[in-house]
Design a protein around this motif. Structure first.
Motif, PDB file in Angstrom:
ATOM      1  N   ALA A   1     -38.995 -56.710 -14.556  1.00  0.00           N
ATOM      2  CA  ALA A   1     -38.961 -56.961 -13.113  1.00  0.00           C
ATOM      3  C   ALA A   1     -37.639 -57.624 -12.743  1.00  0.00           C
ATOM      4  CB  ALA A   1     -40.125 -57.847 -12.689  1.00  0.00           C
ATOM      5  N   ALA A   2     -37.026 -57.123 -11.669  1.00  0.00           N
ATOM      6  CA  ALA A   2     -35.743 -57.665 -11.254  1.00  0.00           C
ATOM      7  C   ALA A   2     -35.720 -57.891  -9.747  1.00  0.00           C
ATOM      8  CB  ALA A   2     -34.605 -56.719 -11.650  1.00  0.00           C
ATOM      9  N   MET A   3     -34.939 -58.872  -9.354  1.00  0.00           N
ATOM     10  CA  MET A   3     -34.754 -59.229  -7.953  1.00  0.00           C
ATOM     11  C   MET A   3     -33.335 -58.878  -7.541  1.00  0.00           C
ATOM     12  SD  MET A   3     -35.011 -63.041  -6.213  1.00  0.00           S
ATOM     13  CE  MET A   3     -33.859 -63.797  -7.365  1.00  0.00           C
ATOM     14  N   ALA A   4     -33.186 -58.185  -6.416  1.00  0.00           N
ATOM     15  CA  ALA A   4     -31.868 -57.821  -5.909  1.00  0.00           C
ATOM     16  C   ALA A   4     -31.515 -58.646  -4.681  1.00  0.00           C
ATOM     17  CB  ALA A   4     -31.821 -56.338  -5.568  1.00  0.00           C
ATOM     18  N   LEU A   5     -30.221 -58.951  -4.547  1.00  0.00           N
ATOM     19  CA  LEU A   5     -29.715 -59.691  -3.402  1.00  0.00           C
ATOM     20  C   LEU A   5     -28.562 -58.933  -2.770  1.00  0.00           C
ATOM     21  CD1 LEU A   5     -30.377 -61.908  -5.866  1.00  0.00           C
ATOM     22  CD2 LEU A   5     -29.852 -63.502  -4.024  1.00  0.00           C
ATOM     23  N   ARG A   6     -28.624 -58.769  -1.463  1.00  0.00           N
ATOM     24  CA  ARG A   6     -27.512 -58.180  -0.731  1.00  0.00           C
ATOM     25  C   ARG A   6     -26.320 -59.142  -0.793  1.00  0.00           C
ATOM     26  NH1 ARG A   6     -30.261 -54.688   4.091  1.00  0.00           N
ATOM     27  NH2 ARG A   6     -28.167 -53.773   4.099  1.00  0.00           N
ATOM     28  N   PRO A   7     -25.108 -58.658  -0.480  1.00  0.00           N
ATOM     29  CA  PRO A   7     -23.931 -59.520  -0.592  1.00  0.00           C
ATOM     30  C   PRO A   7     -24.033 -60.845   0.154  1.00  0.00           C
ATOM     31  CG  PRO A   7     -23.238 -57.256  -0.365  1.00  0.00           C
ATOM     32  CD  PRO A   7     -24.728 -57.258  -0.173  1.00  0.00           C
ATOM     33  N   ALA A   8     -24.662 -60.866   1.324  1.00  0.00           N
ATOM     34  CA  ALA A   8     -24.727 -62.095   2.121  1.00  0.00           C
ATOM     35  C   ALA A   8     -25.908 -62.986   1.767  1.00  0.00           C
ATOM     36  CB  ALA A   8     -24.785 -61.746   3.611  1.00  0.00           C
ATOM     37  N   THR A   9     -26.752 -62.563   0.834  1.00  0.00           N
ATOM     38  CA  THR A   9     -27.929 -63.350   0.461  1.00  0.00           C
ATOM     39  C   THR A   9     -27.575 -64.293  -0.674  1.00  0.00           C
ATOM     40  OG1 THR A   9     -29.385 -61.515   1.086  1.00  0.00           O
ATOM     41  CG2 THR A   9     -30.327 -63.247  -0.300  1.00  0.00           C
ATOM     42  N   PRO A  10     -27.691 -65.599  -0.481  1.00  0.00           N
ATOM     43  CA  PRO A  10     -27.340 -66.549  -1.544  1.00  0.00           C
ATOM     44  C   PRO A  10     -28.413 -66.599  -2.626  1.00  0.00           C
ATOM     45  CG  PRO A  10     -28.172 -67.729   0.360  1.00  0.00           C
ATOM     46  CD  PRO A  10     -28.089 -66.279   0.768  1.00  0.00           C
ATOM     47  N   ILE A  11     -28.023 -66.993  -3.807  1.00  0.00           N
ATOM     48  CA  ILE A  11     -28.963 -67.100  -4.919  1.00  0.00           C
ATOM     49  C   ILE A  11     -29.709 -68.432  -4.901  1.00  0.00           C
ATOM     50  CG2 ILE A  11     -27.149 -67.984  -6.461  1.00  0.00           C
ATOM     51  CD1 ILE A  11     -30.195 -65.792  -7.450  1.00  0.00           C
ATOM     52  N   GLU A  12     -29.091 -69.471  -4.359  1.00  0.00           N
ATOM     53  CA  GLU A  12     -29.633 -70.825  -4.489  1.00  0.00           C
ATOM     54  C   GLU A  12     -31.058 -71.007  -3.963  1.00  0.00           C
ATOM     55  OE1 GLU A  12     -25.323 -71.054  -5.065  1.00  0.00           O
ATOM     56  OE2 GLU A  12     -26.586 -70.086  -3.553  1.00  0.00           O
ATOM     57  N   PRO A  13     -31.467 -70.396  -2.842  1.00  0.00           N
ATOM     58  CA  PRO A  13     -32.837 -70.603  -2.371  1.00  0.00           C
ATOM     59  C   PRO A  13     -33.909 -70.098  -3.339  1.00  0.00           C
ATOM     60  CG  PRO A  13     -31.464 -69.764  -0.600  1.00  0.00           C
ATOM     61  CD  PRO A  13     -30.675 -69.637  -1.857  1.00  0.00           C
TER      62      PRO A  13
ATOM     63  N   MET B   1     -25.774 -57.375  -5.622  1.00  0.00           N
ATOM     64  CA  MET B   1     -25.061 -56.264  -4.995  1.00  0.00           C
ATOM     65  C   MET B   1     -23.629 -56.692  -4.700  1.00  0.00           C
ATOM     66  SD  MET B   1     -27.036 -53.657  -4.872  1.00  0.00           S
ATOM     67  CE  MET B   1     -25.923 -52.636  -3.887  1.00  0.00           C
ATOM     68  N   THR B   2     -22.677 -55.902  -5.173  1.00  0.00           N
ATOM     69  CA  THR B   2     -21.269 -56.192  -4.932  1.00  0.00           C
ATOM     70  C   THR B   2     -20.669 -55.236  -3.901  1.00  0.00           C
ATOM     71  OG1 THR B   2     -20.898 -54.984  -7.013  1.00  0.00           O
ATOM     72  CG2 THR B   2     -20.783 -57.381  -7.085  1.00  0.00           C
ATOM     73  N   ILE B   3     -21.554 -54.514  -3.223  1.00  0.00           N
ATOM     74  CA  ILE B   3     -21.232 -53.751  -2.017  1.00  0.00           C
ATOM     75  C   ILE B   3     -22.449 -53.866  -1.097  1.00  0.00           C
ATOM     76  CG2 ILE B   3     -19.701 -52.086  -3.142  1.00  0.00           C
ATOM     77  CD1 ILE B   3     -22.109 -50.104  -3.065  1.00  0.00           C
ATOM     78  N   GLU B   4     -22.302 -53.427   0.135  1.00  0.00           N
ATOM     79  CA  GLU B   4     -23.471 -53.324   1.001  1.00  0.00           C
ATOM     80  C   GLU B   4     -24.302 -52.123   0.534  1.00  0.00           C
ATOM     81  OE1 GLU B   4     -24.710 -55.279   3.118  1.00  0.00           O
ATOM     82  OE2 GLU B   4     -23.048 -56.690   3.375  1.00  0.00           O
ATOM     83  N   PRO B   5     -25.576 -52.313   0.252  1.00  0.00           N
ATOM     84  CA  PRO B   5     -26.369 -51.208  -0.292  1.00  0.00           C
ATOM     85  C   PRO B   5     -26.532 -50.061   0.692  1.00  0.00           C
ATOM     86  CG  PRO B   5     -27.785 -53.067   0.298  1.00  0.00           C
ATOM     87  CD  PRO B   5     -26.367 -53.541   0.435  1.00  0.00           C
ATOM     88  N   GLY B   6     -26.622 -48.856   0.131  1.00  0.00           N
ATOM     89  CA  GLY B   6     -26.857 -47.688   0.958  1.00  0.00           C
ATOM     90  C   GLY B   6     -26.062 -46.467   0.548  1.00  0.00           C
TER      91      GLY B   6
END
Length: 220
Positions: free
Chosen positions: A109-121, A135-140
């Motif tokens: 199981a993995a969690m993905a984060l868009r570029p503007a979503t911080p990891i800290e929360p 994500m190191t680009i905007e997904p799509g």
């Protein structure tokens, strides 16, 4: 852990997916981008294609769900043959429950984060996952350039995982090439998704070997 290369079939010929998979025998994973034209503005493939691809290759499938309501759909991809299932934290209402359902079916199981979503929360729930996809680009859409602003997030994620002593992989997706992979590996990434750089090449397997070599050199 050994660094891993996951070619993205988003850049492959969809009419020849079995042949395209066979063109990268040295890959660690095949990365499968599932898009629903709602969470991201693109429509790709779904569970039936994943099921067919799982029968056509012995490579483990790393499914990245860029979809709404992953709580409902994600566990089914394990039944379809995916070995790793990633869903976006921005779209998921019950991420811990969803991760546990995926793991109960024998998949990672993995969690993905868009570029503007911080990891800290999400620090307190990192132990519920096997991998974090940054994500190191905007997904799509494939073929975009890596966003340099995302590299510090890779480093911060590695620091959080080390802080808690977690054996959780960091995957990056977007703009991975011979020109960008080294700084991402140095920042702490473990798994590298590369689409256009691999499948647009004359010899995809040679590109996989080269990317792995560059990442290992940077990590060393």
């Amino acid at each position: 852990m050994a660094l891993q290369i996951a070619p993205s079939i988003l850049a492959a010929d969809f009419a020849r997916l079995a042949d395209e998979a066979a063109a990268v025998p040295n890959a660690d994973w095949l990365h499968v981008d599932v898009m629903d034209n709602h969470f991201v503005p693109n429509l790709t493939l779904g569970m039936p294609v994943v099921e067919a691809l799982a029968k056509a290759t012995d490579k483990p499938l790393d499914c990245h769900l860029m979809i709404e309501h992953p709580d409902r759909w994600a566990p089914g991809y394990a039944d379809a043959g995916a070995s790793s299932i990633t869903f976006h934290i921005e779209a998921c209402r019950a991420p811990i429950l969803t991760a546990r359902e995926i793991r109960a079916k024998g998949a990672r199981a993995a969690m993905a984060l868009r570029p503007a979503t911080p990891i800290e929360p999400y620090e307190d729930m990192l132990s519920e996952f096997d991998m974090i996809l940054i994500m190191t680009i905007e997904p799509g859409f494939g073929g975009q350039q890596l966003l340099d602003a995302c590299v510090p997030k890779i480093r911060r994620t590695r620091e959080l995982l080390d802080k808690h002593g977690l054996d959780v992989w960091i995957e990056i997706d977007g703009g991975v090439s011979a020109y960008t992979i080294e700084r991402c590996a140095e920042a702490g990434a473990d798994v590298f998704v590369a689409g256009s750089a691999v499948f647009n090449a004359d010899d995809p397997s040679l590109v996989v070997d080269n990317l792995r070599s560059l990442a290992e050199r940077a990590r060393a």
